[in-house]
Write a protein that holds these residues in place. Structure first.
Motif, PDB file in Angstrom:
ATOM      1  N   ILE A 207      -4.836   8.077  -1.319  1.00  0.00           N
ATOM      2  CA  ILE A 207      -5.383   7.825  -2.655  1.00  0.00           C
ATOM      3  C   ILE A 207      -5.872   6.382  -2.741  1.00  0.00           C
ATOM      4  N   PRO A 208      -7.114   6.140  -3.188  1.00  0.00           N
ATOM      5  CA  PRO A 208      -7.639   4.764  -3.278  1.00  0.00           C
ATOM      6  C   PRO A 208      -6.777   3.895  -4.182  1.00  0.00           C
ATOM      7  N   GLU A 209      -6.608   2.643  -3.783  1.00  0.00           N
ATOM      8  CA  GLU A 209      -5.853   1.668  -4.576  1.00  0.00           C
ATOM      9  C   GLU A 209      -6.704   0.426  -4.785  1.00  0.00           C
ATOM     10  N   THR A 210      -6.493  -0.221  -5.913  1.00  0.00           N
ATOM     11  CA  THR A 210      -7.223  -1.446  -6.236  1.00  0.00           C
ATOM     12  C   THR A 210      -6.246  -2.590  -6.403  1.00  0.00           C
ATOM     13  N   PHE A 211      -6.532  -3.719  -5.745  1.00  0.00           N
ATOM     14  CA  PHE A 211      -5.716  -4.922  -5.860  1.00  0.00           C
ATOM     15  C   PHE A 211      -6.582  -6.044  -6.426  1.00  0.00           C
ATOM     16  N   ASN A 212      -6.112  -6.646  -7.495  1.00  0.00           N
ATOM     17  CA  ASN A 212      -6.837  -7.757  -8.100  1.00  0.00           C
ATOM     18  C   ASN A 212      -6.432  -9.066  -7.430  1.00  0.00           C
ATOM     19  N   LEU A 213      -7.411  -9.811  -6.935  1.00  0.00           N
ATOM     20  CA  LEU A 213      -7.147 -11.052  -6.232  1.00  0.00           C
ATOM     21  C   LEU A 213      -7.148 -12.233  -7.196  1.00  0.00           C
TER      22      LEU A 213
ATOM     23  N   LEU B 132       0.839  -1.190   0.000  1.00  0.00           N
ATOM     24  CA  LEU B 132       0.000   0.000   0.000  1.00  0.00           C
ATOM     25  C   LEU B 132       0.879   1.247   0.000  1.00  0.00           C
ATOM     26  N   ARG B 133       0.507   2.231  -0.795  1.00  0.00           N
ATOM     27  CA  ARG B 133       1.214   3.500  -0.763  1.00  0.00           C
ATOM     28  C   ARG B 133       0.866   4.244   0.522  1.00  0.00           C
ATOM     29  N   ASN B 134       1.771   5.062   0.982  1.00  0.00           N
ATOM     30  CA  ASN B 134       1.578   5.803   2.218  1.00  0.00           C
ATOM     31  C   ASN B 134       0.864   7.129   1.934  1.00  0.00           C
ATOM     32  N   ASP B 135      -0.390   7.030   1.449  1.00  0.00           N
ATOM     33  CA  ASP B 135      -1.180   8.220   1.166  1.00  0.00           C
ATOM     34  C   ASP B 135      -2.657   7.856   1.251  1.00  0.00           C
TER      35      ASP B 135
ATOM     36  N   THR C 145       2.294  -7.152   6.894  1.00  0.00           N
ATOM     37  CA  THR C 145       3.601  -7.804   7.022  1.00  0.00           C
ATOM     38  C   THR C 145       4.736  -6.840   7.299  1.00  0.00           C
ATOM     39  N   GLN C 146       4.524  -5.538   7.053  1.00  0.00           N
ATOM     40  CA  GLN C 146       5.611  -4.581   7.222  1.00  0.00           C
ATOM     41  C   GLN C 146       5.051  -3.174   7.379  1.00  0.00           C
ATOM     42  N   THR C 147       5.681  -2.375   8.260  1.00  0.00           N
ATOM     43  CA  THR C 147       5.278  -0.985   8.426  1.00  0.00           C
ATOM     44  C   THR C 147       6.122  -0.097   7.531  1.00  0.00           C
ATOM     45  N   TRP C 148       5.722   1.164   7.452  1.00  0.00           N
ATOM     46  CA  TRP C 148       6.467   2.110   6.630  1.00  0.00           C
ATOM     47  C   TRP C 148       7.737   2.588   7.306  1.00  0.00           C
ATOM     48  N   GLY C 149       7.877   2.334   8.573  1.00  0.00           N
ATOM     49  CA  GLY C 149       9.092   2.759   9.281  1.00  0.00           C
ATOM     50  C   GLY C 149       8.964   2.478  10.764  1.00  0.00           C
ATOM     51  N   SER C 150      10.078   2.637  11.488  1.00  0.00           N
ATOM     52  CA  SER C 150      10.083   2.327  12.917  1.00  0.00           C
ATOM     53  C   SER C 150       9.181   3.256  13.711  1.00  0.00           C
ATOM     54  N   SER C 151       8.936   4.469  13.194  1.00  0.00           N
ATOM     55  CA  SER C 151       8.098   5.431  13.898  1.00  0.00           C
ATOM     56  C   SER C 151       6.644   5.369  13.459  1.00  0.00           C
ATOM     57  N   PHE C 152       6.308   4.425  12.602  1.00  0.00           N
ATOM     58  CA  PHE C 152       4.947   4.284  12.083  1.00  0.00           C
ATOM     59  C   PHE C 152       4.137   3.479  13.096  1.00  0.00           C
ATOM     60  N   ASN C 153       3.159   4.119  13.745  1.00  0.00           N
ATOM     61  CA  ASN C 153       2.437   3.470  14.835  1.00  0.00           C
ATOM     62  C   ASN C 153       1.194   2.720  14.367  1.00  0.00           C
ATOM     63  N   TYR C 154       0.216   3.442  13.838  1.00  0.00           N
ATOM     64  CA  TYR C 154      -1.002   2.783  13.403  1.00  0.00           C
ATOM     65  C   TYR C 154      -1.661   3.622  12.309  1.00  0.00           C
TER      66      TYR C 154
END
Length: 628
Positions: free
Chosen positions: A14-20, A9-12, A39-48
């Protein structure tokens, strides 16, 4: 659980679409529950963060009910097949025959694999099993597996000859003229200064030729690095734009972005512009990318950092965050134009400015593919296709599996039109020392699917000569579609910051060929599995014969360039001692026949992996489904 999609997911906002993923074995399957796992955060300071997720699909009974019936039939048939497999593997022949008699429509496997099972497991006729493997290769039973195997990059270092050659550098540029079989290299940074030398490498004569020691003295560009070049092979011209300017060079006069063309036939430089920004083009920029549309004779310049100037005497920090957009330069009319992609789709905002990316122009599809990069300090985790005629953009991804582009740093991209594939080479995966490695990804344009090419580890054959380039950045790669060879030169060595004794600028020159594995190699691997089992059994019967068999027969099936196989082969002699001890225990307990049976079953299971899934028995084991 079935993996339907793996993406970022982009860190913004803007709506995103994922095809399953919706197909298995060419058939639709229903979804009752969906699990989303971060599975992964955007950085160590990224809380929720809070996300809104909307699922779209169909619950129409006319579509769902036939699928449910197909799934129920598939599950029932698979259950029968798993029972047949378990009974046979456990030696319960009577149970196996009874079930097979009562469900004659259910087939455990292809008859060819039944013969292979009989040879390997029941009779231990290993030479006969090898003959069957050869027949499998001849009958194209291994063809689909061969097609599924990704080509392996094979690197060969091109050692310098007796003549002069380019020195150590990074941030240089290369282009390749396939028709003339020439590579051109210009500029770069040697660790102390920018360079302005201009080189030509003759692929046929395998020789470097120095065209100019200083292009500025010949009315060409000044010394520079982090610039970009593109070649128009049809018209025998090379274009150079952009450069990196350090702090002292950003004061005084307003910064101007010059633009040059080199005429290969006349061996002459021409300055097309002293300030492209004044003519509607980009400002001074670096870490940008360029591509050429030969049909419309248009050069596209996208992204990169804008080199911001500051007044003389100013102590303010230079702003390095500004990035450039998309520009088009029409060669016949010498005119610039800034392009704003048309809106109207959720993905129209995807063409955001970025730096450190790579772009490829596909002349048939008329698409400019933009791969990865960084915006400010965040990685841009997408691949965008910009239609140069319609001037619209969209996110590229696989509609079948939801694949997204790989993430890495210092990517370089090339295109093979014949194979309709884009290759993206990462000099190293991330700035972490443990992840410093080369990776090569392939993007299948027809299916919009990414796949990673298997690669051998960076080792040495004789203790000194590397078998692939060291992980690096600021290097350059070009591709020759005629010979299907990549060429890499120089760059900066990727080493942890704590290491200061190693030279960081490189001057090595490599070629890389993507080698597709053949059915013969698959057969060799299968024979290696068979001969390992025979060696194991000989260790219990006759250790002397086992040693001779290991030296003579097992060694024939080893790929000496594969570190995994070589290490395993070197460990095989330990079976002479461990199996001798096991023989004593088995003789005392009377379990030797059962142990041999199980090891042969394991060998057969490994051999089944070389065959298409529709030919083989179920991969899973019924007993593994029972929880302890």
């Amino acid at each position: 659980m079935l993996l339907l999609c793996e993406g970022d997911l982009r860190n913004d906002s803007i709506p995103e679409t994922f095809n399953l993923k919706t197909m298995v074995g060419g058939k639709l399957f229903p979804i009752n529950f969906l699990k989303i796992v971060p599975t992964q955060t955007w950085g160590s300071s990224f809380n929720y963060s809070i996300w809104y997720v909307e699922l779209s699909g169909t619950d129409d009974e006319r579509t769902v009910l036939p699928v449910l019936y197909t799934v129920a039939s598939f599950r029932q048939e698979t259950a029968f097949r798993m029972c047949l497999k378990m009974f046979r593997d456990m030696g319960l022949d009577e149970c196996f025959e009874t079930l097979q008699k009562n469900v004659p429509a259910v087939s455990l496997e292809h008859p060819f694999l039944t013969d292979l099972y009989d040879a390997v497991v029941k009779r231990g006729a290993f030479e006969e099993a090898e003959i069957l493997i050869d027949k499998a290769a001849q009958n194209d039973f291994l063809k689909s597996i061969t097609a599924e195997q990704k080509a392996v990059p094979v690197w060969t270092e091109i050692l310098p000859g007796s003549g002069a050659s380019p020195g150590m550098r990074g941030g240089h540029q290369m282009v390749l003229d396939s028709a003339a079989q020439m590579i051109y290299l210009y500029g770069g940074w040697d660790g102390a200064r920018d360079l302005s030398d201009f080189w030509q490498y003759d692929l046929l004569r395998k020789k470097w030729i120095l065209i100019s020691t200083d292009t500025e003295q010949e009315d060409g560009p000044s010394a520079r690095s982090c610039h970009k070049m593109v070649i128009d092979s049809d018209n025998q011209t090379i274009f150079v734009i952009g450069r990196f300017l350090d702090g002292p060079a950003r004061t005084g006069e307003p910064l101007k972005n010059d633009f040059f063309m080199y005429d290969i036939l006349r061996k002459r430089w021409t300055q097309l512009s002293s300030d492209t920004f004044a003519e509607g083009g980009p400002k001074v920029l670096y870490d940008h990318q360029v591509a050429l549309d030969v049909l419309k004779r248009t050069i596209y310049v996208f992204g990169g950092r804008v080199a911001q100037g500051k007044p003389p005497g100013s102590t303010a920090a230079v702003d390095n965050a500004a990035t450039s957009g998309l520009y088009a330069y029409h060669i016949p009319t010498s005119t610039w134009r800034r392009i704003e992609p048309a809106s109207g789709s959720p993905d129209s905002t995807a063409l955001k400015p970025r730096m450190g990316h790579c772009i490829i122009f596909h002349p048939v599809k008329r698409l400019l593919y933009i791969v990865g990069g960084k915006y400010d300090k965040d990685p841009v985790k997408d691949m965008v296709a910009f239609h140069v005629d319609k001037e619209t953009s969209h996110i590229v991804g696989s509609t079948a599996s939801g694949d997204t582009m790989p993430i890495g740093l210092t990517q370089r991209a090339t295109l093979d039109l014949d194979r309709d594939e884009i290759y993206v080479y990462f000099g190293f995966k991330s700035a972490d020392s443990e992840n410093r490695q080369n990776t090569l990804w392939t993007f299948d344009v027809a299916t919009s699917k990414w796949s990673i090419c298997p690669t051998k580890k960076t080792t040495t054959v004789d203790g000194s000569q590397p078998t692939e380039p060291s992980p690096r950045y600021a290097h350059q790669i070009v591709y020759d579609p005629t010979s299907k060879l990549h060429y890499l030169f120089g760059g900066s060595l990727s080493v942890p910051s704590s290491i200061t004794s190693v030279k960081t600028r490189l001057d090595d020159f490599w070629q890389m060929e993507l080698v597709q594995r053949q059915a013969a190699d698959i057969a060799r691997q299968a024979k290696y599995v068979i001969r390992k089992q025979k060696f194991r059994e000989l260790c219990l019967e006759d250790p002397v014969t086992a040693v001779q068999y290991l030296q003579r027969d097992v060694s024939e099936t080893i790929d000496s360039t594969d570190d995994v196989e070589m290490n395993e082969f070197h460990d095989l002699p330990t079976l002479l001692f461990s199996d001798t001890q096991a023989k004593t225990v088995e003789e005392q307990s009377g379990s030797r026949a059962l142990t041999t049976q199980q090891s042969r079953v394991d060998v057969f299971s490994k051999l089944c992996n070389f065959f298409p899934e529709e030919m083989a028995p179920p991969r899973a084991n019924l007993i593994d489904l029972v929880l302890p």
